[in-house]
Design a protein around this motif. Structure first.
Motif, PDB file in Angstrom:
ATOM      1  N   LEU A 248       0.827  -1.211   0.000  1.00  0.00           N
ATOM      2  CA  LEU A 248       0.000   0.000   0.000  1.00  0.00           C
ATOM      3  C   LEU A 248       0.862   1.261   0.000  1.00  0.00           C
ATOM      4  N   GLU A 249       1.931   1.259   0.787  1.00  0.00           N
ATOM      5  CA  GLU A 249       2.823   2.407   0.796  1.00  0.00           C
ATOM      6  C   GLU A 249       3.498   2.598  -0.557  1.00  0.00           C
ATOM      7  N   LYS A 250       3.888   1.490  -1.146  1.00  0.00           N
ATOM      8  CA  LYS A 250       4.509   1.550  -2.472  1.00  0.00           C
ATOM      9  C   LYS A 250       3.532   2.114  -3.493  1.00  0.00           C
ATOM     10  N   ALA A 251       2.285   1.644  -3.433  1.00  0.00           N
ATOM     11  CA  ALA A 251       1.282   2.141  -4.370  1.00  0.00           C
ATOM     12  C   ALA A 251       1.046   3.626  -4.194  1.00  0.00           C
ATOM     13  N   ARG A 252       1.062   4.097  -2.948  1.00  0.00           N
ATOM     14  CA  ARG A 252       0.784   5.498  -2.685  1.00  0.00           C
ATOM     15  C   ARG A 252       1.980   6.391  -3.049  1.00  0.00           C
ATOM     16  N   LEU A 253       3.189   5.960  -2.747  1.00  0.00           N
ATOM     17  CA  LEU A 253       4.358   6.803  -2.926  1.00  0.00           C
ATOM     18  C   LEU A 253       4.959   6.758  -4.333  1.00  0.00           C
ATOM     19  N   PHE A 254       4.819   5.629  -5.000  1.00  0.00           N
ATOM     20  CA  PHE A 254       5.495   5.472  -6.290  1.00  0.00           C
ATOM     21  C   PHE A 254       4.560   5.178  -7.460  1.00  0.00           C
ATOM     22  N   SER A 255       3.283   5.436  -7.298  1.00  0.00           N
ATOM     23  CA  SER A 255       2.320   5.086  -8.353  1.00  0.00           C
ATOM     24  C   SER A 255       2.606   5.811  -9.663  1.00  0.00           C
ATOM     25  N   ASP A 256       3.020   7.094  -9.585  1.00  0.00           N
ATOM     26  CA  ASP A 256       3.303   7.848 -10.804  1.00  0.00           C
ATOM     27  C   ASP A 256       4.446   7.211 -11.600  1.00  0.00           C
ATOM     28  N   MET A 257       5.485   6.779 -10.868  1.00  0.00           N
ATOM     29  CA  MET A 257       6.645   6.210 -11.554  1.00  0.00           C
ATOM     30  C   MET A 257       6.316   4.849 -12.189  1.00  0.00           C
TER      31      MET A 257
END
Length: 486
Positions: A248-257
């Motif tokens: 979930l943190e990965k999805a929130r922090l790096f979704s644009d990349m």
């Protein structure tokens, strides 16, 4: 798990047969060991003609008799009873280890499911579904803090009002988890806020931790009478919570990349190429099979799957067939399948147990993470077969599951050995091998196809079995291989 038979302990193919023969010779006298049907397994004399027959007992059941001199017969019978007990303990331990590795497989499967997901609700749903597969629950919720610090319900199971539930965002249990950051169990706890006065029964909640921060909660509840959670359940949910929080943190922090069109296109191209290579390898792994009708269906759940099969005729007219499943999905699984098929193409033995032994050592030597289940058999034109199983779903004949001996999957322990069983395919019948993607097909409502329906399905053709599993709801790779002696 198959019951213990005296043949398995003392029969000609058992490891103790030669030792028992030597003991009978050393003891002297006219002694014989026979099974419960009176068939002599060790010794030359006929049990039916002996004046003394001492029963060989295991858990209250008579496995057979030792016939001859009473004193010697009683000693040999006691020894065989102890050997049967040790055999039963070994099989029970193997079955328990297989259960633990299934949990490991499901946790690993969850990790691979979450890794490519960018949508928080999809991540939460996958985590909750996997938690319910491992831990009994009829209610569940994944709560996650948004950018303002407010708890959002990303996914839930059960039809009650999430806001007023004992595991909802306003509950005391959730507040305690968020404050302390420690998983908790509450057993035999009434839930006065649930509809119709239904009790919560048992509740289980774990924090979603990102580094030092608690960013949410995953919780399960079981309202059935007698519902109870254990420390083992708590440990499993904690593990799922850690994986879910990271995703979930990965999805929130790096979704644009990670959502950039270029990276998606590159990844799709790699999967497409891996899928094409895998299809070619599987096609080359199946040879013409004179004397047999062989049908196979392979339906990966994604572009590149983790199932494999191998069919190779022998010079004496018999047929060698293997169906297996590597843990994981995607490119990693496809590469492991390619390596396995390469090893099998160079295999010189035609004995199922030896083939699995060699393949296990090759996988261990590779040092790859994960494990592989496989069922290997050799079948003669008349239908007589020998098979060995390494943690894979058992084959079926005429809607009946074949008895196999539990053993560890491949790639875990160097030098693991595998036992063989023999049988015969009746005239006009087909032998069915498959991957667990068939019984683990899941409907939109969450119902598993399961083994009860599987028995009837195995009377159908390979294509019909695979199509039925797909229509029910494919979640995993599906492989079906059927063999009919002509």
């Amino acid at each position: 798990m198959p019951g213990i038979s005296l043949k398995a302990v003392a029969g000609p193919r058992s490891t103790s047969h030669a030792a028992l023969q030597a003991i009978l010779i050393a003891v002297g006298g006219d002694l014989a060991i026979a099974d419960s049907q009176g068939r002599a397994l060790v010794g030359q004399s006929s049990p039916a003609n002996s004046k003394t027959s001492v029963p060989i007992l295991h858990e209250g059941a008579q496995l057979g008799v030792v016939a001859g001199d009473e004193g010697s017969a009683r000693a040999i019978a006691l020894l065989l009873s102890q050997m049967a007990a040790r055999e039963a303990e070994g099989r029970a331990m193997a079955a328990e280890v297989l259960h633990l590795y299934r949990e490991i497989h499901l946790i690993e499967e969850l990790s691979e499911q979450l890794a490519p997901l960018l949508d928080g609700e999809a991540i939460a749903k996958a985590a909750l579904d996997q938690a319910q597969r491992l831990i009994a629950a009829n209610r569940g919720v994944v709560l996650f803090m948004d950018q303002t610090g407010a708890l959002q319900t990303l996914a839930r199971i059960g039809d009650e009002d999430a806001e007023t539930s004992a595991i909802g965002p306003r509950s005391a249990l959730v507040a305690s988890i968020l404050e302390r950051g420690v998983a908790e169990i509450v057993n035999d706890q009434p839930d006065s806020s649930s509809r119709n006065g239904q009790g919560a029964g048992a509740m289980l909640a774990a924090p979603l931790r990102a580094g030092e921060r608690t960013v949410g909660v995953i919780a399960l509840a079981h309202s059935d009478e007698g519902g109870h959670y254990s420390s083992a359940d708590l440990k499993l949910l904690n593990t799922i919570g850690l994986q879910t929080a990271t995703a979930l943190e990965k999805a929130r922090l790096f979704s644009d990349m990670v959502s950039s069109e270029r990276e998606r296109a590159e990844y799709a191209a790699e999967l497409k190429a891996a899928s094409a290579v895998q299809q070619l390898l599987l096609e080359s792994a199946s040879r013409p099979t004179p004397g047999f009708q062989v049908d196979s269906v392979y339906l990966p759940a994604k572009e590149a799957g983790g199932d494999f099969f191998y069919v190779q005729p022998s010079g004496d007219g018999s047929l060698l067939a293997i169906v297996g499943d590597v843990s994981g999905k995607g490119l990693t699984a496809a590469m492991r399948v390619a390596m396995i098929l390469g090893v099998l193409s160079r295999e010189t033995s035609e004995e199922p147990a030896e083939i699995l032994f060699h393949l296990n050592n090759a996988l261990v030597a590779q040092g790859q993470l994960g494990f592989t289940t496989a069922c290997c058999l050799r079948i003669a034109p008349g239908g007589d077969f020998t098979l060995a199983n390494a943690g894979h779903i058992a084959p079926y004949i005429s809607g009946e599951e074949l008895e196999t001996i539990p053993a560890l999957p491949l790639g875990l322990v160097p030098g693991s050995t595998y036992s063989e069983v023999q049988g015969k395919v009746p005239p006009g019948e087909r032998l069915v091998l498959m991957s667990d993607g068939v019984p683990e097909a899941r409907s939109a409502s969450g119902e598993l196809l399961g083994f009860e329906q599987l028995a009837a399905l195995t009377r159908l053709t390979a294509g019909e079995i695979a199509d039925a599993a797909c229509r029910f709801g494919q979640e995993d790779d599906i492989t079906v291989l059927t063999i009919t002696p002509l």
